[in-house]
Design an enzyme around this catalytic site. Sequence first.
Site, short mmCIF file in Angstrom:
data_model
loop_
_atom_site.label_atom_id
_atom_site.label_comp_id
_atom_site.label_asym_id
_atom_site.label_seq_id
_atom_site.Cartn_x
_atom_site.Cartn_y
_atom_site.Cartn_z
N ILE A 14 0.87 -1.15 -0.04
CA ILE A 14 -0.12 0.03 0.05
C ILE A 14 0.86 1.39 -0.10
O ILE A 14 0.40 2.27 0.26
CB ILE A 14 -1.03 0.10 1.41
CG1 ILE A 14 -0.36 -0.16 2.49
CG2 ILE A 14 -2.03 -1.19 1.14
CD1 ILE A 14 -1.12 0.10 3.54
N PRO A 62 2.61 4.48 -1.41
CA PRO A 62 3.12 5.37 -0.48
C PRO A 62 1.95 6.03 0.51
O PRO A 62 2.22 7.05 0.96
CB PRO A 62 3.74 6.36 -1.38
CG PRO A 62 2.40 6.71 -2.20
CD PRO A 62 2.05 5.64 -2.68
N ASP A 63 0.79 5.19 0.84
CA ASP A 63 -0.17 5.94 1.46
C ASP A 63 0.37 6.42 3.05
O ASP A 63 0.32 7.35 3.27
CB ASP A 63 -1.19 4.82 1.82
CG ASP A 63 -1.89 4.73 0.67
OD1 ASP A 63 -3.15 4.93 0.36
OD2 ASP A 63 -1.27 4.09 -0.27
N HIS A 64 0.80 5.54 3.66
CA HIS A 64 1.61 5.88 4.99
C HIS A 64 2.84 6.87 4.85
O HIS A 64 2.85 7.70 5.75
CB HIS A 64 2.10 4.49 5.74
CG HIS A 64 0.87 3.54 6.14
ND1 HIS A 64 0.09 3.68 7.25
CD2 HIS A 64 0.42 2.48 5.41
CE1 HIS A 64 -0.82 2.63 7.35
NE2 HIS A 64 -0.56 2.04 6.09
#
Length: 859
Positions: free
Chosen positions: A579, A581-583
Amino acid sequence: MQLNGKNKPQPNSQLPLTGFRVLDLCDLRGQSCGRMLADLGAEVILVEPPEGMLSRRRAPVVDSQSLYFATHNANKFSVQLDLASQEGKKDFLKLVRSSDMLIDGGDKSVWEMLSTSHSQLRSIYPDLIILSITDFGLKGPYKDFTATESVHMAMSTVLSRSGTNGSPPLLPPGELALETAAIQAAWVALLAYWQRSHNGKGDLLDFSINDAIAQIFDPGVGAAGSAAAGRTAIEVAPHGRPEVNFIPGKLPSVALLYPIFKCADGHIRTCTLNPRQWRSMSEWLGPDHPFTHPKFGAPANRLLNIDGINKLLASLFENQTREHLVAQGQKRGIPIASLNLPGEVFDNDHFDQRNLFTKIDIGGKKAKAPSGYFCIDGRRIGINTLAPKPGANTQDLLSSAKVKDALPVTGGESRKPLGGILVLDLGVIVAGGDLGRLFADQGATVIKVENKAYPDGLRQSIDNNPVPISFAQANRNKKSLGLNLRSDKGKEIFLRLAKNTDVVISNFKPGTMESLGLGYEVLREINPGIICAESSAMGSAGPQARTMGYGPLVRASTALSGLWRYPEKEMGFGDCVTIFPDHFAARVTATAILAKLIQRQTTAVGGFIDTSQAECIINALASEFLRESIAPGSLKPTGNQSEFDAPNSLYPCAGKDEWCAISVTNDDQWQGLCRAMNRADLADNTNYQTTEGRLEHRIDIEGIVTRWCNSRSPYEVMNLCQKQGVPAGNMLRLSEFIENPHYNARNFFRKLHQPTAGRAIETENGPVAFSDNIPPPQIQPAPALAEHTRELMSTLIGLSDIEIDTLIASGDLEIRKKEAGAIQQKVRTLAINSVMKILLKYHELKHFFKRVNDSKLMD
């Protein structure tokens, strides 16, 4: 640099961290942290030895210039000091006295030359902030271990999920792990600086790169994407890597919802998740295919038939161009992205209009480098000055160094850093949810503004749990306000809240807040100090601003998906379940917001922050893109072998699918590896004693190391190597994650007691394991939808119970389901009582006039 397109006002042209002085001792690790602070306006001073930093000679080198050094040290200053001499020690302490923060990159020889320690330095300067950036931290079983990108990828659980089942694990391109850790270090640095401004206390921040990667890149206990149906990675990830092909009789992988297809001129990726998107895709396939039934609108039903569906899509796409397919996707409302090549990223009009790339001088030639992560108040905040020459600022900075006044100590030990900050959180899914959570963890009052008609995608779950675990990970410590922003009364309530709000965050499609009448221009008119932060796939301005914001599509359009591939396999793409580059993007935005809050303390003016997930990826590959601009074609999939060192790869160990990363990056480490393998003959072999020789004989050396590893467990290989100072690490699986002794010694995990989970669930701790001045977050459950509506309307706006009930009845406010029935009954009762009172009054009046009339008749 002003952004073209939808420009935002510029409340203040001065950079946010102007006046903040930082001494930067980082060399081969942690330099991006100082670079980010420098971009934001801090005066960041590299402290270099007389011969210059090692990173000045780090490959790739073009015309005697390290491209790594050029991208990681722009906007900084340089002083050269001989710390082994008395004069050098004196000058160093002079600079310390004039600085707010010291960033230590973990080089023990520096402190040996200075004949001091962190604690001794802090005893002399109690308001000094020391940010210690090391591979595994100052405490814990692995504190003396050393690591590289591949070792961190292995030991943080990322590697175990990267690649495809049946193939070796696959290292992502570049140094994405180290770059993601750097932004967390910058976030921690500003938290400590903000905290000191309120209580006058310095700090020693024990920051572990490995901890940060495990929290940010693909967190095992953090929020996962909506395709995970409410579960976290640790619950859904298989023991091995994901299947990217349908296997009858096996539960399909969610990776199959993000397929990549070959087309006439390359590849495209689709991301069809919700029923509306599938209806459009079904219409595109035509009326006769076998998946027209409405039940296939549910992702779970499509997964069970994904093999047949993907074969139809492959046939549909194979003879069409990427440009045509992307255009059709936009027309039909179907998320589709081209798998761009690096050169196509340079030629992208959208990035040009957003000033993403800037020209810098490399060997007398103009090369293009990503300018920086931040767009603030309508302009790109990035490279203003090139990386400094060695010692370029020594005399000026030493002669102008002035002792900073000591700050008065005013606060208590347990002060929450962001206590008193009010955040209206309209963020959804992972990037938006995690951003608000970062502020809530540090004591801010974070109000999640949501509505049952448009629920956060993370509230979806396979068991209809109102607060799924993945949602809880991203939204712990928040309060939920059920508010209809599409009604006039709902907007009025939001604007009343905004008058006293510090920060508004959102990650809708750009333009959504403006269409609601709640854009930054409107909010700053009623509250000049408000800070609005908008996160999206491609940024709020530019030709592609309204691109659908799914991570898999962003990775495709930035060339990351194409680079994250087994080089020998055309369809061997390895970013199936990540997931990223969400964080990471959430930390970029959080850092920018906190920088603006720091600036607002002196200006009383807020601002607008525009974060693009695509630009986060491209800036994290800054050195690689810079090299591509100089040598087109150099940025390509490399698999698991380092281009610049050998042996430096992944090695199969004893057991099924067991691996260890080993990285030899200099001659001393090669000698250490020879000792670990008990191979004095290799140590004495002149062919292997230099980097050039080892690269020339790479095949022979890799074979020797592979055979040595084959009979040993990953842990045995790791420990033998680390004892000799050689970076090495086992591929940690999620099934081993929670029991890992190092993470537990560093208090990495906490318990989240979420009532809807039925058990205490593991969650991550704060962004830095050990600190003298930043307490660990208090972990409170995530809210049910609209759980705190009544409380918030009463305390923040002062509405009465009757006013709140009326707004609930009209649909302007919402409350949690279990309250709704009682409230509806209450409203019905009030209505009935009101009608009864009117009827009684009517009858009283009727009898009164009857008596009056009777009296007149009698008269």
